[in-house]
Design a protein around this motif. Structure first.
Motif, mmCIF file in Angstrom:
data_model
loop_
_atom_site.group_PDB
_atom_site.id
_atom_site.type_symbol
_atom_site.label_atom_id
_atom_site.label_comp_id
_atom_site.label_asym_id
_atom_site.label_seq_id
_atom_site.Cartn_x
_atom_site.Cartn_y
_atom_site.Cartn_z
ATOM 1 N N ILE A 274 0.847 -1.189 0.000
ATOM 2 C CA ILE A 274 0.000 0.000 0.000
ATOM 3 C C ILE A 274 0.883 1.240 0.000
ATOM 4 C CG2 ILE A 274 -1.731 1.276 1.310
ATOM 5 C CD1 ILE A 274 -2.752 -1.248 -0.041
ATOM 6 N N ALA A 275 0.468 2.250 -0.741
ATOM 7 C CA ALA A 275 1.284 3.444 -0.917
ATOM 8 C C ALA A 275 1.493 4.189 0.392
ATOM 9 C CB ALA A 275 0.611 4.375 -1.925
ATOM 10 N N GLU A 276 2.608 4.901 0.466
ATOM 11 C CA GLU A 276 2.860 5.796 1.587
ATOM 12 C C GLU A 276 1.688 6.767 1.723
ATOM 13 O OE1 GLU A 276 5.475 5.991 3.701
ATOM 14 O OE2 GLU A 276 6.441 4.233 2.855
ATOM 15 N N ALA A 277 1.350 7.084 2.984
ATOM 16 C CA ALA A 277 0.165 7.896 3.258
ATOM 17 C C ALA A 277 0.436 9.385 3.068
ATOM 18 C CB ALA A 277 -0.333 7.623 4.666
ATOM 19 N N ARG A 278 0.987 9.752 1.943
ATOM 20 C CA ARG A 278 1.152 11.155 1.589
ATOM 21 C C ARG A 278 1.274 11.254 0.074
ATOM 22 N NH1 ARG A 278 6.316 12.710 0.150
ATOM 23 N NH2 ARG A 278 7.974 11.185 0.544
ATOM 24 N N ALA A 279 0.887 12.396 -0.443
ATOM 25 C CA ALA A 279 1.005 12.630 -1.880
ATOM 26 C C ALA A 279 2.408 13.126 -2.207
ATOM 27 C CB ALA A 279 -0.028 13.657 -2.326
ATOM 28 N N GLY A 280 2.854 12.862 -3.409
ATOM 29 C CA GLY A 280 4.144 13.346 -3.844
ATOM 30 C C GLY A 280 4.100 14.825 -4.186
ATOM 31 N N ALA A 281 5.278 15.443 -4.193
ATOM 32 C CA ALA A 281 5.374 16.861 -4.546
ATOM 33 C C ALA A 281 5.155 17.038 -6.051
ATOM 34 C CB ALA A 281 6.735 17.404 -4.147
ATOM 35 N N GLU A 282 4.578 18.176 -6.414
ATOM 36 C CA GLU A 282 4.381 18.503 -7.822
ATOM 37 C C GLU A 282 5.537 19.381 -8.307
ATOM 38 O OE1 GLU A 282 2.125 17.585 -10.074
ATOM 39 O OE2 GLU A 282 1.260 16.212 -8.597
ATOM 40 N N PRO A 283 6.081 19.108 -9.488
ATOM 41 C CA PRO A 283 7.149 19.971 -10.018
ATOM 42 C C PRO A 283 6.612 21.353 -10.328
ATOM 43 C CG PRO A 283 6.410 18.416 -11.686
ATOM 44 C CD PRO A 283 5.736 18.013 -10.410
ATOM 45 N N THR A 284 7.423 22.365 -10.062
ATOM 46 C CA THR A 284 6.974 23.743 -10.248
ATOM 47 C C THR A 284 7.800 24.522 -11.272
ATOM 48 O OG1 THR A 284 8.349 24.459 -8.382
ATOM 49 C CG2 THR A 284 6.053 23.876 -7.900
ATOM 50 N N SER A 285 8.821 23.909 -11.825
ATOM 51 C CA SER A 285 9.668 24.599 -12.804
ATOM 52 C C SER A 285 9.923 23.666 -13.978
ATOM 53 C CB SER A 285 11.002 25.003 -12.164
ATOM 54 O OG SER A 285 11.790 23.850 -11.883
ATOM 55 N N PRO A 286 10.311 24.205 -15.137
ATOM 56 C CA PRO A 286 10.629 23.339 -16.275
ATOM 57 C C PRO A 286 11.699 22.307 -15.944
ATOM 58 C CG PRO A 286 10.419 25.606 -17.001
ATOM 59 C CD PRO A 286 10.358 25.645 -15.504
ATOM 60 N N ARG A 287 12.693 22.697 -15.167
ATOM 61 C CA ARG A 287 13.759 21.758 -14.804
ATOM 62 C C ARG A 287 13.207 20.620 -13.953
ATOM 63 N NH1 ARG A 287 19.321 23.296 -11.487
ATOM 64 N NH2 ARG A 287 20.214 21.192 -11.491
ATOM 65 N N GLN A 288 12.350 20.940 -13.012
ATOM 66 C CA GLN A 288 11.764 19.899 -12.176
ATOM 67 C C GLN A 288 10.853 18.986 -12.983
ATOM 68 O OE1 GLN A 288 9.856 22.097 -9.042
ATOM 69 N NE2 GLN A 288 11.734 22.244 -7.806
ATOM 70 N N ARG A 289 10.086 19.563 -13.927
ATOM 71 C CA ARG A 289 9.224 18.728 -14.763
ATOM 72 C C ARG A 289 10.047 17.794 -15.641
ATOM 73 N NH1 ARG A 289 5.919 23.408 -14.437
ATOM 74 N NH2 ARG A 289 7.001 24.450 -16.153
ATOM 75 N N ALA A 290 11.172 18.288 -16.162
ATOM 76 C CA ALA A 290 12.046 17.443 -16.978
ATOM 77 C C ALA A 290 12.635 16.323 -16.135
ATOM 78 C CB ALA A 290 13.157 18.288 -17.598
ATOM 79 N N ARG A 291 13.004 16.631 -14.889
ATOM 80 C CA ARG A 291 13.552 15.613 -13.992
ATOM 81 C C ARG A 291 12.503 14.546 -13.691
ATOM 82 N NH1 ARG A 291 15.335 18.619 -9.179
ATOM 83 N NH2 ARG A 291 17.088 19.206 -10.511
ATOM 84 N N ARG A 292 11.264 14.991 -13.469
ATOM 85 C CA ARG A 292 10.184 14.039 -13.196
ATOM 86 C C ARG A 292 9.957 13.130 -14.396
ATOM 87 N NH1 ARG A 292 4.642 13.549 -13.852
ATOM 88 N NH2 ARG A 292 3.465 12.780 -12.040
ATOM 89 N N GLN A 293 9.954 13.696 -15.595
ATOM 90 C CA GLN A 293 9.753 12.879 -16.788
ATOM 91 C C GLN A 293 10.893 11.895 -16.989
ATOM 92 O OE1 GLN A 293 6.300 13.677 -17.048
ATOM 93 N NE2 GLN A 293 6.954 12.724 -18.958
ATOM 94 N N SER A 294 12.094 12.297 -16.664
ATOM 95 C CA SER A 294 13.234 11.387 -16.763
ATOM 96 C C SER A 294 13.063 10.207 -15.821
ATOM 97 C CB SER A 294 14.524 12.139 -16.446
ATOM 98 O OG SER A 294 15.637 11.264 -16.461
ATOM 99 N N ILE A 295 12.597 10.478 -14.616
ATOM 100 C CA ILE A 295 12.338 9.409 -13.651
ATOM 101 C C ILE A 295 11.297 8.437 -14.196
ATOM 102 C CG2 ILE A 295 11.348 8.897 -11.387
ATOM 103 C CD1 ILE A 295 12.581 11.565 -10.417
ATOM 104 N N LEU A 296 10.225 8.973 -14.769
ATOM 105 C CA LEU A 296 9.157 8.122 -15.292
ATOM 106 C C LEU A 296 9.648 7.271 -16.464
ATOM 107 C CD1 LEU A 296 6.129 10.586 -15.126
ATOM 108 C CD2 LEU A 296 6.518 8.574 -13.696
ATOM 109 N N ARG A 297 10.467 7.850 -17.340
ATOM 110 C CA ARG A 297 10.986 7.067 -18.476
ATOM 111 C C ARG A 297 11.856 5.918 -17.994
ATOM 112 N NH1 ARG A 297 11.469 12.210 -20.931
ATOM 113 N NH2 ARG A 297 13.636 12.380 -20.236
#
Length: 231
Positions: free
Chosen positions: A4-27
């Motif tokens: 079962i997932a940890e009882a908290r939501a993950g942080a949302e990326p707020t900058s282009p660099r953070q969004r690119a990092r998140r997409q890299s993790i997902l790939r």
């Protein structure tokens, strides 16, 4: 099965660099799951391959369930973004069937990844994994556009929700090799025709309401109220 997932939501990326990092993790996570399956994916390996610190990974994705549910949400939104225009002479039910069939074929190209995403979404809780809502809204957007419904009513949404639940079952049966491609397509096509058929004259009209009971509201002392069957 994933925990079962940890009882908290993950942080949302707020900058282009953070969004690119998140997409890299997902790939990276997608490639690892496609190769080894969900159980063998290690979070430290995802972080290392994506070139991020383990703390950064857990900030965005507190568990593997968060990670692969987010990946499923991205995939569904991608399907919706690439939905082709309905061709001439194609019925609305057939257009929805084609959208579901296309999603099935794309997911089955990487069956271990598809299994990882479905298992994670099934184990997730909406209160702590916000990407579950993205999956639901993305799927509804995809199918409403294929169906050609611009102002959906609750009845439209209910019919699509039932269809989506059935599609998940068909997809799982394909992954388990319990259904052949031909039988899976036949089941989906029948479901589309049964659930998405245009309202009849006895329905609630163009707003997509449920069909009316011909005896509803009739005086029980009349022939209409008693019904005409002979028993």
């Amino acid at each position: 099965m994933p925990r079962i997932a940890e009882a908290r939501a993950g942080a949302e990326p707020t900058s282009p660099r953070q969004r690119a990092r998140r997409q890299s993790i997902l790939r990276v996570a997608a490639d690892l799951a496609a190769e080894t399956g969900l159980e063998r994916v290690q979070m430290h390996e995802v972080a290392k391959s994506a070139g991020v610190a383990i703390g950064t990974l857990y900030r965005y994705f507190p568990s593997k369930i968060h990670l692969f549910t987010a990946l499923m949400a991205d995939q569904i939104e991608g399907f919706a973004a690439r939905l082709p225009q309905r061709g001439p002479g194609v019925s609305s039910e057939d257009a929805v069937f084609e959208a579901l069939g296309s999603a099935t074929r794309k997911l089955l190209r990487r069956p271990a990844l598809a299994t990882a995403m479905i298992q994670s979404a099934n184990a997730a809780r909406a209160s702590t994994v916000p990407d579950l809502a993205r999956i639901d809204s993305g799927f509804l957007d995809l199918l409403l556009r294929a169906w050609g419904v611009e102002r959906p009513t609750e009845h439209h949404i209910t019919r699509l929700r039932l269809l989506i639940l059935l599609w998940y079952g068909v997809l799982q049966s394909r992954l388990n090799e319990r259904l052949s491609p031909e039988k899976a397509d036949a089941d989906l096509r029948m479901a589309c025709r049964l659930l998405l058929a245009p309202e009849t004259d006895g329905g609630a009209g163009a707003d997509g309401g449920a069909g009316a009971d011909p005896g509803a509201g009739a005086d029980p002392g009349t022939e209409a109220g008693r019904g005409t069957g002979t028993g």
